[in-house]
Structures are given as structure tokens and as C-alpha cells.
Write a protein that holds these residues in place. Structure first.
Motif, PDB file in Angstrom:
ATOM      1  N   LEU A  34      55.479 -10.567 -35.068  1.00  0.00           N
ATOM      2  CA  LEU A  34      54.701 -11.604 -34.380  1.00  0.00           C
ATOM      3  C   LEU A  34      53.211 -11.303 -34.457  1.00  0.00           C
ATOM      4  N   ALA A  35      52.846 -10.044 -34.315  1.00  0.00           N
ATOM      5  CA  ALA A  35      51.437  -9.655 -34.398  1.00  0.00           C
ATOM      6  C   ALA A  35      50.894  -9.922 -35.808  1.00  0.00           C
ATOM      7  N   ALA A  36      51.692  -9.570 -36.822  1.00  0.00           N
ATOM      8  CA  ALA A  36      51.270  -9.816 -38.207  1.00  0.00           C
ATOM      9  C   ALA A  36      51.140 -11.320 -38.464  1.00  0.00           C
ATOM     10  N   LEU A  37      52.130 -12.083 -37.965  1.00  0.00           N
ATOM     11  CA  LEU A  37      52.097 -13.532 -38.128  1.00  0.00           C
ATOM     12  C   LEU A  37      50.894 -14.123 -37.393  1.00  0.00           C
ATOM     13  N   ARG A  38      50.632 -13.617 -36.175  1.00  0.00           N
ATOM     14  CA  ARG A  38      49.486 -14.087 -35.394  1.00  0.00           C
ATOM     15  C   ARG A  38      48.196 -13.805 -36.168  1.00  0.00           C
ATOM     16  N   LYS A  39      48.132 -12.619 -36.778  1.00  0.00           N
ATOM     17  CA  LYS A  39      46.953 -12.232 -37.552  1.00  0.00           C
ATOM     18  C   LYS A  39      46.781 -13.178 -38.759  1.00  0.00           C
ATOM     19  N   GLU A  40      47.886 -13.475 -39.450  1.00  0.00           N
ATOM     20  CA  GLU A  40      47.846 -14.403 -40.584  1.00  0.00           C
ATOM     21  C   GLU A  40      47.429 -15.799 -40.137  1.00  0.00           C
ATOM     22  N   LEU A  41      48.008 -16.268 -39.035  1.00  0.00           N
ATOM     23  CA  LEU A  41      47.682 -17.585 -38.511  1.00  0.00           C
ATOM     24  C   LEU A  41      46.215 -17.674 -38.090  1.00  0.00           C
TER      25      LEU A  41
END
Length: 193
Positions: A34-41
Motif C-alpha cells: 500500500l505504501a509503494a502504491l501510495r508512492k506511485e499514485l
């Protein structure tokens, strides 16, 4: 049975620990994902906003340039109308000049460029002013044989000199057009344009 229960309790306890470890590991992986996805988003959102800002700036800049072009065109059109009004006024002044002034101007122009044997074609509107007597007077002043054509020209005023090789346009419209070509720069300066 106590031994059996103890074994079952140990298996259950071990299974609960393993399950808890797996849940904890999955939760950690999920949190990390989720943190990686949040960073990508967030990065995609920032890039999208930057592109949107650039597109908006480009659009605004384009609209400003377009507005500048339109304003320039409008100004040019206004200048052209002002200049046209000046030369239309000159044309009208020549056409409305008293007969003596008008015929003196035409005589001067004809004498400067006529050739022996030229035929003078007068404008329909000048049929009373540019007549055989006037042509005779111009012919004497030019010391050349000139004749008045029976054909009348379909132009606003002035004459056309015709000979077998070519015609010389001394119509008022042509005179004003040549004047405009020579003096438009000075006219723009005088008008403050």
C-alpha cells in the motif's frame, strides 16, 4: 486423553502462532505494498498535475498569443481603413474638382506620356468635360496628333491613351493607386500610424 488433548492443544497453539505470524507477515506486506502504491499514485498525481499545469499554461499562452494576433489584425485593418479613406478622399477631390483644374491635371498627364497617334478614351462620366475641343487643345500642347475615341471607358474618371502597341491608363483610379504606392509611408507617418 490428557496426552491427546495436550498434543491437540500444542498443534492448535502452533497453528495459531503460525497463522498469527502469517497474518502479521501478510499485513506487513500489505502495508508495504500500500505504501509503494501510495508512492506511485502520489508520483503519478504530481506528474499529472504538472502536465495539467503545463497544458493550462500552454493554453493560456496560446490564447494570449492568439489574442495578440487578433488585436494586431484589428489594428492593421483599422490602419488600412484610415489609409483607404485618405486616398478615397483624394480620388473624390480630383473627381469633384472644377473643370479647369481637372482638365489641367489630365492635360499635364497626357502631355507627359502621349505618343503621336494616340487615341484618347474618356470615362463615361467625363463625356462633357473631355471632348473634341479639349483633345485638340491637348494635341497642340503636346505637339502630337491625338484623337478622341468614340468609345467611352467604364471607369470613374480620367482617360486611357490607346495605340496599336499598348494602352496607358491615366484613369483617376490608376493615378490615385500610383500616388498611394509612392506616398503611403508618408501618409502613415502623417496620420501617426
Amino acid at each position: 486423553m490428557v496426552g491427546k488433548q495436550k498434543l491437540i492443544d500444542e498443534i492448535l497453539s502452533s497453528a495459531k502462532k503460525t497463522a498469527a505470524a502469517m497474518v502479521e507477515e501478510a499485513t506487513a506486506e500489505q502495508t508495504e505494498a500500500l505504501a509503494a502504491l501510495r508512492k506511485e499514485l502520489d508520483a503519478a498525481q504530481a506528474e499529472s498535475l504538472a502536465r495539467s499545469d503545463k497544458a493550462a499554461d500552454d493554453y493560456y499562452s496560446g490564447q494570449v498569443k492568439l489574442g495578440d494576433l487578433e488585436a494586431g489584425k484589428a489594428l492593421l485593418h483599422a490602419k488600412q481603413r484610415c489609409v483607404a479613406a485618405v486616398y478615397d478622399g483624394v480620388r473624390d477631390k480630383i473627381l469633384r474638382a472644377p473643370d479647369a483644374e481637372y482638365l489641367a491635371l489630365l492635360q499635364k498627364l497626357v502631355v507627359e506620356v502621349c505618343e503621336d497617334g494616340d487615341e484618347i478614351i474618356a470615362a463615361k462620366s467625363d463625356a462633357k468635360r473631355v471632348n473634341a475641343a479639349w483633345v485638340k487643345k491637348v494635341s497642340a500642347a503636346a505637339k502630337k496628333k491625338l484623337t478622341l475615341s468614340k468609345v467611352q471607358g467604364d471607369f470613374s474618371g480620367g482617360v486611357i491613351l490607346r495605340n496599336p502597341r499598348y494602352d496607358r491608363d491615366l484613369s483617376v483610379d490608376e493615378i490615385v493607386a500610383e500616388l498611394k504606392e509612392r506616398t503611403v509611408g508618408d501618409t502613415l507617418k502623417a496620420l501617426g500610424l
